[in-house]
Design a protein around this motif. Structure first.
Motif, mmCIF file in Angstrom:
data_model
loop_
_atom_site.group_PDB
_atom_site.id
_atom_site.type_symbol
_atom_site.label_atom_id
_atom_site.label_comp_id
_atom_site.label_asym_id
_atom_site.label_seq_id
_atom_site.Cartn_x
_atom_site.Cartn_y
_atom_site.Cartn_z
ATOM 1 N N MET A 187 0.855 -1.181 0.000
ATOM 2 C CA MET A 187 0.000 0.000 0.000
ATOM 3 C C MET A 187 0.890 1.230 0.000
ATOM 4 S SD MET A 187 -2.968 -1.065 2.672
ATOM 5 C CE MET A 187 -1.856 -1.837 3.806
ATOM 6 N N TRP A 188 0.657 2.148 -0.934
ATOM 7 C CA TRP A 188 1.449 3.352 -1.097
ATOM 8 C C TRP A 188 0.641 4.520 -0.603
ATOM 9 C CZ3 TRP A 188 0.641 7.881 -3.674
ATOM 10 C CH2 TRP A 188 1.759 8.644 -4.005
ATOM 11 N N GLY A 189 1.217 5.346 0.265
ATOM 12 C CA GLY A 189 0.484 6.504 0.728
ATOM 13 C C GLY A 189 1.261 7.347 1.710
ATOM 14 N N ALA A 190 0.605 8.370 2.204
ATOM 15 C CA ALA A 190 1.192 9.290 3.168
ATOM 16 C C ALA A 190 0.800 8.859 4.579
ATOM 17 C CB ALA A 190 0.700 10.713 2.921
ATOM 18 N N VAL A 191 1.733 8.942 5.493
ATOM 19 C CA VAL A 191 1.477 8.571 6.881
ATOM 20 C C VAL A 191 0.643 9.665 7.542
ATOM 21 C CG1 VAL A 191 2.545 8.053 9.104
ATOM 22 C CG2 VAL A 191 3.646 7.293 6.990
ATOM 23 N N ASN A 192 -0.542 9.290 8.028
ATOM 24 C CA ASN A 192 -1.409 10.234 8.745
ATOM 25 C C ASN A 192 -1.099 10.265 10.225
ATOM 26 O OD1 ASN A 192 -2.834 11.260 6.644
ATOM 27 N ND2 ASN A 192 -4.695 10.119 7.027
ATOM 28 N N SER A 193 -0.920 9.081 10.811
ATOM 29 C CA SER A 193 -0.581 9.006 12.225
ATOM 30 C C SER A 193 0.271 7.774 12.468
ATOM 31 C CB SER A 193 -1.834 8.975 13.101
ATOM 32 O OG SER A 193 -2.540 7.769 12.904
ATOM 33 N N GLU A 250 -8.518 6.858 0.546
ATOM 34 C CA GLU A 250 -8.913 5.982 1.642
ATOM 35 C C GLU A 250 -7.904 6.051 2.781
ATOM 36 O OE1 GLU A 250 -10.606 1.954 0.326
ATOM 37 O OE2 GLU A 250 -9.205 2.551 -1.255
ATOM 38 N N ILE A 251 -8.390 5.843 3.993
ATOM 39 C CA ILE A 251 -7.537 5.748 5.165
ATOM 40 C C ILE A 251 -7.365 4.266 5.480
ATOM 41 C CG2 ILE A 251 -7.299 6.285 7.617
ATOM 42 C CD1 ILE A 251 -7.158 8.746 5.826
ATOM 43 N N VAL A 252 -6.106 3.819 5.539
ATOM 44 C CA VAL A 252 -5.791 2.420 5.791
ATOM 45 C C VAL A 252 -5.029 2.329 7.103
ATOM 46 C CG1 VAL A 252 -4.555 0.402 4.944
ATOM 47 C CG2 VAL A 252 -5.660 1.939 3.332
ATOM 48 N N ILE A 253 -5.472 1.435 7.981
ATOM 49 C CA ILE A 253 -4.809 1.219 9.266
ATOM 50 C C ILE A 253 -4.084 -0.111 9.194
ATOM 51 C CG2 ILE A 253 -5.144 0.914 11.742
ATOM 52 C CD1 ILE A 253 -7.713 2.590 11.432
ATOM 53 N N THR A 254 -2.775 -0.114 9.481
ATOM 54 C CA THR A 254 -1.991 -1.321 9.431
ATOM 55 C C THR A 254 -1.241 -1.531 10.743
ATOM 56 O OG1 THR A 254 -0.296 -2.506 8.193
ATOM 57 C CG2 THR A 254 -0.027 -0.155 8.357
ATOM 58 N N LEU A 262 2.327 3.331 18.683
ATOM 59 C CA LEU A 262 3.153 2.198 19.084
ATOM 60 C C LEU A 262 2.698 0.893 18.453
ATOM 61 C CD1 LEU A 262 3.777 2.897 22.866
ATOM 62 C CD2 LEU A 262 5.388 3.099 20.988
ATOM 63 N N ARG A 263 1.415 0.770 18.112
ATOM 64 C CA ARG A 263 0.913 -0.484 17.549
ATOM 65 C C ARG A 263 0.423 -0.371 16.120
ATOM 66 N NH1 ARG A 263 -2.961 -3.915 20.274
ATOM 67 N NH2 ARG A 263 -1.873 -5.451 19.016
ATOM 68 N N ILE A 264 -0.005 0.811 15.696
ATOM 69 C CA ILE A 264 -0.566 0.940 14.347
ATOM 70 C C ILE A 264 -0.015 2.159 13.622
ATOM 71 C CG2 ILE A 264 -2.728 -0.234 14.907
ATOM 72 C CD1 ILE A 264 -4.039 2.524 14.985
ATOM 73 N N THR A 265 -0.071 2.075 12.304
ATOM 74 C CA THR A 265 0.244 3.203 11.432
ATOM 75 C C THR A 265 -0.960 3.442 10.542
ATOM 76 O OG1 THR A 265 2.594 2.657 11.414
ATOM 77 C CG2 THR A 265 1.791 4.025 9.624
ATOM 78 N N THR A 266 -1.362 4.690 10.400
ATOM 79 C CA THR A 266 -2.497 5.050 9.562
ATOM 80 C C THR A 266 -1.976 5.733 8.307
ATOM 81 O OG1 THR A 266 -3.822 5.389 11.544
ATOM 82 C CG2 THR A 266 -4.685 6.272 9.500
ATOM 83 N N LEU A 267 -2.370 5.190 7.143
ATOM 84 C CA LEU A 267 -1.954 5.747 5.851
ATOM 85 C C LEU A 267 -3.152 6.305 5.109
ATOM 86 C CD1 LEU A 267 0.257 2.898 4.355
ATOM 87 C CD2 LEU A 267 1.037 4.958 5.461
ATOM 88 N N GLN A 268 -2.929 7.357 4.343
ATOM 89 C CA GLN A 268 -3.920 7.815 3.380
ATOM 90 C C GLN A 268 -3.367 7.466 2.013
ATOM 91 O OE1 GLN A 268 -5.078 11.907 3.543
ATOM 92 N NE2 GLN A 268 -6.719 11.595 2.069
ATOM 93 N N VAL A 269 -4.019 6.488 1.358
ATOM 94 C CA VAL A 269 -3.541 6.011 0.062
ATOM 95 C C VAL A 269 -3.981 6.971 -1.036
ATOM 96 C CG1 VAL A 269 -3.409 3.615 0.781
ATOM 97 C CG2 VAL A 269 -5.522 4.457 -0.194
ATOM 98 N N TRP A 270 -3.482 6.753 -2.253
ATOM 99 C CA TRP A 270 -3.703 7.694 -3.354
ATOM 100 C C TRP A 270 -5.169 7.861 -3.726
ATOM 101 C CZ3 TRP A 270 -5.763 6.116 -8.016
ATOM 102 C CH2 TRP A 270 -5.870 4.743 -8.204
ATOM 103 N N THR A 271 -6.029 6.873 -3.373
ATOM 104 C CA THR A 271 -7.455 6.990 -3.672
ATOM 105 C C THR A 271 -8.197 7.840 -2.643
ATOM 106 O OG1 THR A 271 -7.947 4.958 -2.463
ATOM 107 C CG2 THR A 271 -7.513 4.753 -4.820
#
Length: 72
Positions: free
Chosen positions: A39-45, A59-63, A48-57
Protein backbone atom coordinates in the motif's frame (compact mmCIF):
# COMPACT_ATOMS: atom_id res chain seq x y z
CA UNK A 1 -5.63 -20.93 29.19
CA UNK A 2 -2.26 -19.71 30.44
CA UNK A 3 -0.57 -20.57 27.14
CA UNK A 4 -3.12 -18.53 25.18
CA UNK A 5 -2.56 -15.53 27.44
CA UNK A 6 1.22 -15.91 27.08
CA UNK A 7 1.00 -15.91 23.27
CA UNK A 8 -1.29 -12.87 23.29
CA UNK A 9 1.05 -11.00 25.63
CA UNK A 10 4.03 -11.91 23.45
CA UNK A 11 2.31 -10.47 20.36
CA UNK A 12 1.32 -7.32 22.23
CA UNK A 13 4.85 -6.75 23.54
CA UNK A 14 6.32 -7.34 20.07
CA UNK A 15 3.99 -4.67 18.63
CA UNK A 16 4.98 -2.15 21.30
CA UNK A 17 8.71 -2.77 20.92
CA UNK A 18 8.54 -2.54 17.12
CA UNK A 19 6.58 0.71 17.34
CA UNK A 20 8.95 2.12 19.93
CA UNK A 21 12.00 1.40 17.79
CA UNK A 22 10.36 2.83 14.66
CA UNK A 23 9.77 6.07 16.55
CA UNK A 24 13.20 6.01 18.23
CA UNK A 25 15.08 5.41 14.97
CA UNK A 26 12.83 7.89 13.14
CA UNK A 27 12.30 5.47 10.23
CA UNK A 28 9.25 7.38 9.05
CA UNK A 29 6.97 10.05 10.40
CA UNK A 30 3.72 11.86 9.78
CA UNK A 31 3.65 13.26 6.23
CA UNK A 32 6.21 10.82 4.79
CA UNK A 33 5.27 8.80 1.71
CA UNK A 34 5.87 5.09 2.30
CA UNK A 35 4.95 1.67 0.94
CA UNK A 36 3.71 -0.71 3.63
CA UNK A 37 2.37 -4.16 2.69
CA UNK A 38 1.90 -3.16 -0.98
CA UNK A 39 0.00 0.00 0.00
CA UNK A 40 1.45 3.35 -1.10
CA UNK A 41 0.48 6.50 0.73
CA UNK A 42 1.19 9.29 3.17
CA UNK A 43 1.48 8.57 6.88
CA UNK A 44 -1.41 10.23 8.75
CA UNK A 45 -0.58 9.01 12.22
CA UNK A 46 1.98 6.80 13.87
CA UNK A 47 1.49 4.96 17.13
CA UNK A 48 3.15 2.20 19.08
CA UNK A 49 0.91 -0.48 17.55
CA UNK A 50 -0.57 0.94 14.35
CA UNK A 51 0.24 3.20 11.43
CA UNK A 52 -2.50 5.05 9.56
CA UNK A 53 -1.95 5.75 5.85
CA UNK A 54 -3.92 7.82 3.38
CA UNK A 55 -3.54 6.01 0.06
CA UNK A 56 -3.70 7.69 -3.35
CA UNK A 57 -7.46 6.99 -3.67
CA UNK A 58 -8.13 9.01 -0.51
CA UNK A 59 -8.91 5.98 1.64
CA UNK A 60 -7.54 5.75 5.17
CA UNK A 61 -5.79 2.42 5.79
CA UNK A 62 -4.81 1.22 9.27
CA UNK A 63 -1.99 -1.32 9.43
CA UNK A 64 -0.37 -3.13 12.33
CA UNK A 65 3.30 -2.41 12.86
CA UNK A 66 4.12 -6.05 13.69
CA UNK A 67 2.88 -7.36 10.34
CA UNK A 68 4.14 -4.55 8.15
CA UNK A 69 6.90 -4.74 5.59
CA UNK A 70 8.19 -1.23 5.09
CA UNK A 71 9.79 0.28 2.02
CA UNK A 72 10.48 4.03 2.02
Amino acid sequence: MGIAIAFAAQSLLKDFFNGFFIMLEDRYGVGDFVVINDMWGAVNSLGLRITTLQVWTGEIVITSIATSCLFT
